[in-house]
Design a protein around this motif. Structure first.
Motif, short mmCIF file in Angstrom:
data_model
loop_
_atom_site.label_atom_id
_atom_site.label_comp_id
_atom_site.label_asym_id
_atom_site.label_seq_id
_atom_site.Cartn_x
_atom_site.Cartn_y
_atom_site.Cartn_z
N THR A 1 -6.47 9.03 7.97
CA THR A 1 -7.17 9.12 6.68
C THR A 1 -7.75 7.75 6.32
O THR A 1 -7.52 6.76 7.03
CB THR A 1 -6.23 9.56 5.54
OG1 THR A 1 -5.29 8.52 5.31
CG2 THR A 1 -5.52 10.87 5.85
N GLU A 2 -8.43 7.71 5.19
CA GLU A 2 -9.01 6.46 4.67
C GLU A 2 -7.93 5.39 4.53
O GLU A 2 -8.19 4.21 4.74
CB GLU A 2 -9.66 6.73 3.31
CG GLU A 2 -11.13 6.39 3.20
CD GLU A 2 -11.77 5.68 4.39
OE1 GLU A 2 -11.76 4.43 4.41
OE2 GLU A 2 -12.28 6.35 5.30
N LYS A 3 -6.71 5.79 4.17
CA LYS A 3 -5.62 4.83 4.00
C LYS A 3 -5.30 4.11 5.31
O LYS A 3 -5.00 2.92 5.33
CB LYS A 3 -4.36 5.54 3.49
CG LYS A 3 -4.13 5.31 2.01
CD LYS A 3 -2.74 5.67 1.57
CE LYS A 3 -2.25 4.64 0.57
NZ LYS A 3 -0.99 5.03 -0.09
N ASP A 4 -5.35 4.84 6.41
CA ASP A 4 -5.10 4.23 7.71
C ASP A 4 -6.21 3.24 8.06
O ASP A 4 -5.95 2.14 8.55
CB ASP A 4 -5.01 5.32 8.78
CG ASP A 4 -3.88 6.28 8.49
OD1 ASP A 4 -2.72 5.82 8.44
OD2 ASP A 4 -4.16 7.46 8.24
N GLU B 1 -8.07 1.66 5.96
CA GLU B 1 -7.95 0.52 5.05
C GLU B 1 -6.84 -0.44 5.54
O GLU B 1 -7.04 -1.66 5.56
CB GLU B 1 -7.59 1.07 3.66
CG GLU B 1 -7.73 0.07 2.53
CD GLU B 1 -7.25 0.68 1.20
OE1 GLU B 1 -7.48 1.89 0.98
OE2 GLU B 1 -6.64 -0.06 0.42
N LEU B 2 -5.71 0.12 5.95
CA LEU B 2 -4.62 -0.74 6.44
C LEU B 2 -5.05 -1.44 7.73
O LEU B 2 -4.78 -2.63 7.91
CB LEU B 2 -3.34 0.09 6.67
CG LEU B 2 -2.12 -0.69 7.17
CD1 LEU B 2 -1.78 -1.87 6.26
CD2 LEU B 2 -0.90 0.24 7.29
N MET C 1 0.83 -1.22 0.00
CA MET C 1 0.00 0.00 0.00
C MET C 1 0.85 1.26 0.00
O MET C 1 0.30 2.37 -0.05
CB MET C 1 -0.88 0.03 1.26
CG MET C 1 -1.97 -1.00 1.31
SD MET C 1 -2.87 -0.88 2.87
CE MET C 1 -3.68 0.73 2.70
N ASN C 2 2.18 1.10 0.12
CA ASN C 2 3.07 2.24 0.37
C ASN C 2 2.53 3.08 1.53
O ASN C 2 2.44 4.31 1.47
CB ASN C 2 3.24 3.09 -0.90
CG ASN C 2 4.35 4.11 -0.72
OD1 ASN C 2 5.32 3.87 0.00
ND2 ASN C 2 4.20 5.26 -1.36
N HIS C 3 2.19 2.38 2.59
CA HIS C 3 1.63 3.03 3.78
C HIS C 3 2.14 2.24 4.98
O HIS C 3 1.81 1.06 5.12
CB HIS C 3 0.10 3.03 3.70
CG HIS C 3 -0.50 4.04 4.59
ND1 HIS C 3 -0.32 5.40 4.42
CD2 HIS C 3 -1.28 3.92 5.70
CE1 HIS C 3 -0.97 6.05 5.37
NE2 HIS C 3 -1.56 5.17 6.15
N THR D 1 -1.38 9.26 8.63
CA THR D 1 -0.85 9.56 7.29
C THR D 1 0.02 10.80 7.36
O THR D 1 -0.48 11.91 7.54
CB THR D 1 -2.02 9.76 6.30
OG1 THR D 1 -2.83 8.58 6.32
CG2 THR D 1 -1.51 10.00 4.88
#
Ligand SMILES: C[C@H](O)[C@H](O)[C@H]1CNC2=NC(N)=NC(=O)C2=N1
Length: 76
Positions: free
Chosen positions: A62-65, A67-68, A35-37, A54
């Motif tokens: 954020t949404e990325k967090d 999702e992870l 995810m490059n996260h 993030t």
């Protein structure tokens, strides 16, 4: 259960021993690379603590967090 505090998602994981914790961390590392996260985390023997935020968005959740976090939960 993840909690949201100080602009970070946080969860503590406990395993039977160091080996299990490290297997889990290896899987999280692969997810993170995909995810490059990447997580901020600590490991002490059988315990792993993870904080997700993030940096690119100013160190907020954020949404990325989210999702992870969801993907990490599916590893369990
Ligand atoms: C340059 C690179 O794309 C960024 O630094 C990526 C890498 N991993 C990351 N991880 C996290 N948690 N937040 C970010 O903003 C972030 N950004």
């Amino acid at each position: 259960m993840w909690t949201e505090n100080n602009n970070k998602l946080y969860r503590k994981f406990e395993f039977a021993d160091f080996k299990e914790a490290f297997v889990f961390m290896t899987s999280v590392a692969e997810l993170a690379e995909g995810m490059n996260h990447h997580p901020l985390w600590t490991n002490s023997y059988n315990k792993v603590e993870i904080w997700l935020s993030t940096h690119d968005a100013g160190d907020v959740v954020t949404e990325k967090d989210r999702e992870l976090a969801e993907k990490i939960d599916k590893l369990l």
